[in-house]
Design an enzyme around this catalytic site. Sequence first.
Site, PDB file in Angstrom:
ATOM      1  N   GLY A 213       0.839  -1.198   0.000  1.00  0.00           N
ATOM      2  CA  GLY A 213       0.000   0.000   0.000  1.00  0.00           C
ATOM      3  C   GLY A 213       0.867   1.238   0.000  1.00  0.00           C
TER       4      GLY A 213
ATOM      5  N   CYS B 203       5.224  -6.234   1.646  1.00  0.00           N
ATOM      6  CA  CYS B 203       5.587  -4.813   1.652  1.00  0.00           C
ATOM      7  C   CYS B 203       4.888  -4.100   2.815  1.00  0.00           C
ATOM      8  CB  CYS B 203       5.267  -4.198   0.286  1.00  0.00           C
ATOM      9  SG  CYS B 203       6.080  -2.618   0.025  1.00  0.00           S
ATOM     10  N   TYR B 204       3.931  -3.243   2.542  1.00  0.00           N
ATOM     11  CA  TYR B 204       3.202  -2.567   3.626  1.00  0.00           C
ATOM     12  C   TYR B 204       2.642  -3.608   4.601  1.00  0.00           C
ATOM     13  CZ  TYR B 204      -0.155   0.644   5.854  1.00  0.00           C
ATOM     14  OH  TYR B 204      -0.853   1.406   6.747  1.00  0.00           O
TER      15      TYR B 204
ATOM     16  N   HIS C 112       7.780  -7.625  -3.822  1.00  0.00           N
ATOM     17  CA  HIS C 112       6.512  -8.080  -4.404  1.00  0.00           C
ATOM     18  C   HIS C 112       6.706  -9.410  -5.137  1.00  0.00           C
ATOM     19  CE1 HIS C 112       4.068  -4.545  -3.549  1.00  0.00           C
ATOM     20  NE2 HIS C 112       5.194  -3.868  -3.678  1.00  0.00           N
TER      21      HIS C 112
ATOM     22  N   GLU D  88       4.436 -11.140  -6.464  1.00  0.00           N
ATOM     23  CA  GLU D  88       3.384 -11.338  -7.466  1.00  0.00           C
ATOM     24  C   GLU D  88       3.718 -10.776  -8.840  1.00  0.00           C
ATOM     25  OE1 GLU D  88       3.309  -9.417  -4.821  1.00  0.00           O
ATOM     26  OE2 GLU D  88       2.408  -7.471  -5.218  1.00  0.00           O
TER      27      GLU D  88
ATOM     28  N   ASP E 132     -16.576 -12.404 -23.234  1.00  0.00           N
ATOM     29  CA  ASP E 132     -17.315 -12.659 -21.994  1.00  0.00           C
ATOM     30  C   ASP E 132     -18.744 -13.117 -22.267  1.00  0.00           C
ATOM     31  OD1 ASP E 132     -15.000 -11.709 -20.936  1.00  0.00           O
ATOM     32  OD2 ASP E 132     -15.802  -9.766 -20.338  1.00  0.00           O
TER      33      ASP E 132
ATOM     34  N   LYS F 270     -10.792 -12.051 -16.142  1.00  0.00           N
ATOM     35  CA  LYS F 270     -10.885 -12.305 -17.574  1.00  0.00           C
ATOM     36  C   LYS F 270     -10.113 -13.575 -17.993  1.00  0.00           C
ATOM     37  CE  LYS F 270     -11.791 -10.169 -21.682  1.00  0.00           C
ATOM     38  NZ  LYS F 270     -12.999  -9.383 -21.958  1.00  0.00           N
TER      39      LYS F 270
END
Length: 510
Positions: free
Chosen positions: A54, A81-82, A167, A169, A224, A366
Amino acid sequence: MPQSIVVVDYGSQYSRLITRRLRELQVHSVIVPANATVERIVALDPAAVILSGGPNSVNDAGAPTLTPGLLDLGLPVLGVCYGMQLLAKELGGAVGGGGSGEYGKAALRNYSGELFAGVEGDFVAWMSHGDAVVRLPAGFTAVAESSSGVTAAMEDPERRLYGLQFHPEVNHTPKGMAVLERFITLAGAPRDWTPESIVEAAVANVRERVGKERVLLGISGGVDSTTLGLLLHQAIGEQLVAVFVDHGLLRLGEAEEVERALRGLGVNVTVVDASERFVSALAGVTDPEAKRKVIGREFIEVFTAEARRQQAGGAIRFLAQGTLYPDVIESAGVPGAANIKSHHNVGGLPADLQFELVEPFRELFKDEVREIAERLGLAPHLRDRHPFPGPGLAVRIIGEVTEERLDVLRRVDDVFISALREFDLYHDTWQALAVLTPLRSVGVMGDGRTYANTVALRAVSSIDGMTADWTRLPHEFLATVANRIVNAVPEVNRVVYDITSKPPATIEWE
Ligand code: XMP
């Protein structure tokens, strides 16, 4: 609903990416805002919790804090992180702003411990922090440090509490997925989030929700709604009333192709060809928002008329919509973003034509819709298509939309997109498009002077369309495409490539 890893969102741009990565690792994951109560988190049947990054400093007055009672649940927790700094602060460690922070790639030193078990070799980590943990809480050990000596990871295996300053990710941390996978293993989270189980659960939900009632679905031609048609067909067969409004603003051959694909897979779709109506309604309209409004209005009218016609053949109680997870995730508390462009959907139906909503994709990203499209048999080139705006080519024709200009843009787009596929570059870019500008310029062809249209090509790299950078397509490729366009489409004598990022530009030109 399977057990989840709950991601508490402290406002990092990567929070959703953590959720997606976990799902890629076949663990169901949901995201909740930083102010979610512990009761709300418990209701999600968490196997573990991840505290996201964050923009704040944990020491700032008013900065978001750890959910009261969360650590008392005894669940495995990973702070990123945060999130790591929150954990440290909450448990009696200290966080300081010393130094200038670390931004960008950092090589980790001396990594070890449970989170890194099985990871070998150099470890490049993506850092983006001002503060750092300067004193570990009791029970924790540092299990990695960055080259500047900052604690890059900490853990208390006994309590299954972990912290990463970097991070894991993002793609810039190449071995980040291995660390996330370790956390999943240590947390004992079930890995049952597969395309088969997603389809199975969605089919069961739809059946339970709608029973013997009929369900109306508007199909736009996009991935979609097409996939939703297939899913509903599988769930409720002939109770599905699928209506494809062809607004005439799709790409070359696209409407026919989507119709063929749906029919081929057994969906009884009614196609309403409203292209003339849309183009007439757009006559003289040049303002981008006005175009969007006209298209939204016409769509509702055409869809309403067809819905009434279908109602006459038997009551319809439900309306299906392809709402996706990013549309329903609550923000971390960031004040409301400005309305940059109005998107249309099937809201706004007249009062006497109201339906109960069915939204089987509300939980899905998605990529997951694409995966289930594969399970449901949609051809690869239809399910892997780039995003395409609801108002279609109308927002890629600057100025008035006419049948002639649509025809020009369709042919240009087809050359560009076909070439991307031919040169195997289609998936090197998140979205690619051609824009017909209102500019005409002088050219020379053979011995003659030309005065013809300028088209712009745009290709962007992005993870979710919120921000984007222009894709560095190879110059040779761009040269080939420009050449092919001016040869194949005589109405065009100049091709330019858009090199702006988003922000400040948007992806679509209108
Ligand atoms: P912008 O142009 O706002 O686009 O940077 C972000 C992404 O959204 C798509 N887009 C739309 N999608 N209805 C949609 O379903 C719309 O009205 C619409 N307008 C833009 C755009 O193609 C890009 O992927």
